[in-house]
Design a protein around this motif. Sequence first.
Motif, PDB file in Angstrom:
ATOM      1  N   VAL A  65      13.899  -3.535   4.754  1.00  0.00           N
ATOM      2  CA  VAL A  65      13.103  -3.933   3.581  1.00  0.00           C
ATOM      3  C   VAL A  65      12.329  -2.737   3.036  1.00  0.00           C
ATOM      4  O   VAL A  65      12.190  -2.579   1.820  1.00  0.00           O
ATOM      5  CB  VAL A  65      12.163  -5.090   3.962  1.00  0.00           C
ATOM      6  N   ARG A  66      11.802  -1.881   3.907  1.00  0.00           N
ATOM      7  CA  ARG A  66      11.055  -0.710   3.448  1.00  0.00           C
ATOM      8  C   ARG A  66      11.941   0.224   2.626  1.00  0.00           C
ATOM      9  O   ARG A  66      11.526   0.725   1.580  1.00  0.00           O
ATOM     10  CB  ARG A  66      10.477   0.028   4.652  1.00  0.00           C
ATOM     11  N   ALA A  67      13.170   0.444   3.073  1.00  0.00           N
ATOM     12  CA  ALA A  67      14.076   1.306   2.314  1.00  0.00           C
ATOM     13  C   ALA A  67      14.382   0.716   0.943  1.00  0.00           C
ATOM     14  O   ALA A  67      14.411   1.436  -0.072  1.00  0.00           O
ATOM     15  CB  ALA A  67      15.372   1.527   3.105  1.00  0.00           C
ATOM     16  N   ALA A  68      14.581  -0.606   0.872  1.00  0.00           N
ATOM     17  CA  ALA A  68      14.850  -1.244  -0.420  1.00  0.00           C
ATOM     18  C   ALA A  68      13.639  -1.162  -1.348  1.00  0.00           C
ATOM     19  O   ALA A  68      13.778  -0.923  -2.555  1.00  0.00           O
ATOM     20  CB  ALA A  68      15.254  -2.704  -0.209  1.00  0.00           C
ATOM     21  N   ALA A  69      12.434  -1.339  -0.797  1.00  0.00           N
ATOM     22  CA  ALA A  69      11.223  -1.250  -1.625  1.00  0.00           C
ATOM     23  C   ALA A  69      11.009   0.173  -2.141  1.00  0.00           C
ATOM     24  O   ALA A  69      10.631   0.374  -3.306  1.00  0.00           O
ATOM     25  CB  ALA A  69      10.007  -1.716  -0.822  1.00  0.00           C
ATOM     26  N   TYR A  70      11.250   1.167  -1.310  1.00  0.00           N
ATOM     27  CA  TYR A  70      11.089   2.557  -1.743  1.00  0.00           C
ATOM     28  C   TYR A  70      12.095   2.906  -2.834  1.00  0.00           C
ATOM     29  O   TYR A  70      11.762   3.595  -3.814  1.00  0.00           O
ATOM     30  CB  TYR A  70      11.276   3.498  -0.550  1.00  0.00           C
ATOM     31  N   GLU A  71      13.336   2.448  -2.680  1.00  0.00           N
ATOM     32  CA  GLU A  71      14.351   2.745  -3.688  1.00  0.00           C
ATOM     33  C   GLU A  71      13.982   2.140  -5.040  1.00  0.00           C
ATOM     34  O   GLU A  71      14.144   2.776  -6.081  1.00  0.00           O
ATOM     35  CB  GLU A  71      15.711   2.206  -3.226  1.00  0.00           C
ATOM     36  N   ARG A 126       0.824  -1.215   0.000  1.00  0.00           N
ATOM     37  CA  ARG A 126       0.000   0.000   0.000  1.00  0.00           C
ATOM     38  C   ARG A 126       0.859   1.265   0.000  1.00  0.00           C
ATOM     39  O   ARG A 126       0.532   2.248  -0.676  1.00  0.00           O
ATOM     40  CB  ARG A 126      -0.933  -0.026   1.212  1.00  0.00           C
ATOM     41  N   GLN A 127       1.959   1.254   0.745  1.00  0.00           N
ATOM     42  CA  GLN A 127       2.843   2.413   0.759  1.00  0.00           C
ATOM     43  C   GLN A 127       3.490   2.640  -0.611  1.00  0.00           C
ATOM     44  O   GLN A 127       3.595   3.778  -1.080  1.00  0.00           O
ATOM     45  CB  GLN A 127       3.917   2.229   1.820  1.00  0.00           C
ATOM     46  N   ALA A 128       3.918   1.559  -1.253  1.00  0.00           N
ATOM     47  CA  ALA A 128       4.509   1.702  -2.584  1.00  0.00           C
ATOM     48  C   ALA A 128       3.482   2.181  -3.603  1.00  0.00           C
ATOM     49  O   ALA A 128       3.826   2.905  -4.553  1.00  0.00           O
ATOM     50  CB  ALA A 128       5.121   0.368  -3.023  1.00  0.00           C
ATOM     51  N   TYR A 129       2.232   1.799  -3.428  1.00  0.00           N
ATOM     52  CA  TYR A 129       1.185   2.299  -4.325  1.00  0.00           C
ATOM     53  C   TYR A 129       0.987   3.797  -4.161  1.00  0.00           C
ATOM     54  O   TYR A 129       0.801   4.531  -5.145  1.00  0.00           O
ATOM     55  CB  TYR A 129      -0.115   1.554  -4.057  1.00  0.00           C
ATOM     56  N   VAL A 130       1.056   4.295  -2.921  1.00  0.00           N
ATOM     57  CA  VAL A 130       0.938   5.738  -2.709  1.00  0.00           C
ATOM     58  C   VAL A 130       2.137   6.469  -3.307  1.00  0.00           C
ATOM     59  O   VAL A 130       2.018   7.579  -3.839  1.00  0.00           O
ATOM     60  CB  VAL A 130       0.802   6.041  -1.202  1.00  0.00           C
ATOM     61  N   LEU A 131       3.310   5.858  -3.274  1.00  0.00           N
ATOM     62  CA  LEU A 131       4.503   6.492  -3.839  1.00  0.00           C
ATOM     63  C   LEU A 131       4.464   6.563  -5.356  1.00  0.00           C
ATOM     64  O   LEU A 131       4.926   7.547  -5.946  1.00  0.00           O
ATOM     65  CB  LEU A 131       5.753   5.719  -3.404  1.00  0.00           C
ATOM     66  N   THR A 132       3.948   5.530  -6.009  1.00  0.00           N
ATOM     67  CA  THR A 132       4.040   5.430  -7.463  1.00  0.00           C
ATOM     68  C   THR A 132       2.712   5.597  -8.177  1.00  0.00           C
ATOM     69  O   THR A 132       2.695   5.962  -9.352  1.00  0.00           O
ATOM     70  CB  THR A 132       4.647   4.074  -7.849  1.00  0.00           C
ATOM     71  N   GLY A 133       1.596   5.283  -7.524  1.00  0.00           N
ATOM     72  CA  GLY A 133       0.307   5.312  -8.198  1.00  0.00           C
ATOM     73  C   GLY A 133       0.090   4.130  -9.127  1.00  0.00           C
ATOM     74  O   GLY A 133      -0.844   4.148  -9.927  1.00  0.00           O
ATOM     75  N   ARG A 134       0.923   3.096  -9.032  1.00  0.00           N
ATOM     76  CA  ARG A 134       0.822   1.912  -9.897  1.00  0.00           C
ATOM     77  C   ARG A 134       0.735   0.673  -9.013  1.00  0.00           C
ATOM     78  O   ARG A 134       1.590   0.439  -8.157  1.00  0.00           O
ATOM     79  CB  ARG A 134       2.017   1.805 -10.834  1.00  0.00           C
ATOM     80  N   ARG A 135      -0.280  -0.123  -9.256  1.00  0.00           N
ATOM     81  CA  ARG A 135      -0.510  -1.303  -8.429  1.00  0.00           C
ATOM     82  C   ARG A 135       0.518  -2.391  -8.726  1.00  0.00           C
ATOM     83  O   ARG A 135       1.082  -2.994  -7.809  1.00  0.00           O
ATOM     84  CB  ARG A 135      -1.928  -1.828  -8.670  1.00  0.00           C
TER      85      ARG A 135
END
Length: 385
Positions: free
Chosen positions: A181-187, A141-150
């Motif tokens: 893991v969160r930092a790697a996913a955001y990057e 869900r956090q990555a979706y808010v960052l990118t707008g892509r599911r």
Amino acid sequence: MTQSPATPLPPPEERRRLREAGSLTQAQVAARVGVSKATVRAWESGRTTPDGQKAEAYAKLLASLADEPVEQVRQDGTPAVAAGTAAVRTADPMADTERVPLPDTGPDPHPSPRPEPASEPLTPDQAFDALYAFCAPGLVRQAYVLTGRRELAREAVERAFQLAWQRWPEVAVDRDPAGWVRAAAYEYALSPWHRFRPRYRHPEPPPAELRDRTLLNVILKLPPPHRRTLLLYDGVGLGLPETAAETEATTPATASRLLYARQAVASRLPDLADPEKLQRRLGELASTERLRAARPLAVRTGGERRAQFWTRAAIAFTVTLIGATALTLRTAPTQYEPPVAPGETVRGVPPRAAPGPLSYEQLELREKLRQAAESGPERLVPEPG
């Protein structure tokens, strides 16, 4: 200048032990001290140190927990529950330590034998699956808010956990595996190279609700560093020092990014000018989307297959390079052979005359040479035979 609290603070490991011995959750400690649960988690992990009035209140709370009578200490060194209460720990080893107090009914006339605590540690597979089950749904869900892509959000989380599985000896001993893991996913999610991939050139359908669509569009127009700072501070609930450390920026720069992002959101959505409302809306933004992460077994096996593929590709490239080098050494000459220089045209040399009658100039020259040969005693004149 930071002032030290009058009551000394115990080490980070002792802070968590005292909280667990007092049957308190991190949320309850945060409510008593007046901070967020993420801040208490950072204090217990040792990533940050409290200061000021918060440090004094936190130190007094831990001192009161240390003064409480403890019934006994288990053989493995972990504190037992205080007298008069019992506690039930959550089954998720990566989740916050939640305890539910049970009423004391007095001594049991027929006490049952107390089960021994499990002494066998978790295997790497079980620890990874527990970390994945705890972090993956929220990270998607956090990555979706960052990118707008599911699809990109799910891919970023899977790649981050695959990288974590490849470096599991490092991640397992990290103070905050979820943060790693969160930092790697955001990057991965914010990488600019995704714009060149054909599958991500066209936008995905926006959220169904108008307010979610408007908020997501405002967030996606922010620069990636400001977007990430806003999500970590107001969405995840990290403190300012933790947000600065995870975004690899200074604390003043992180505060400036946060203020800029909040002002940008408030200029488009005035009803979200209050930080508390913005935090609540960020938590609700992706809750209505059907964002499901893959199973941990599929992520682990996918990461292993990916690692095997790149390992075999590297081995094949190395073998090809060695073969090409051996072939070159086999077919190369054993001595140096200088190359033949190309011919060059020499200018200024008269062309050679072909056989035939003499020209008028040649006849005059021959007659002049004959006359000059007869006028001198030192010259010999041939006589006809």
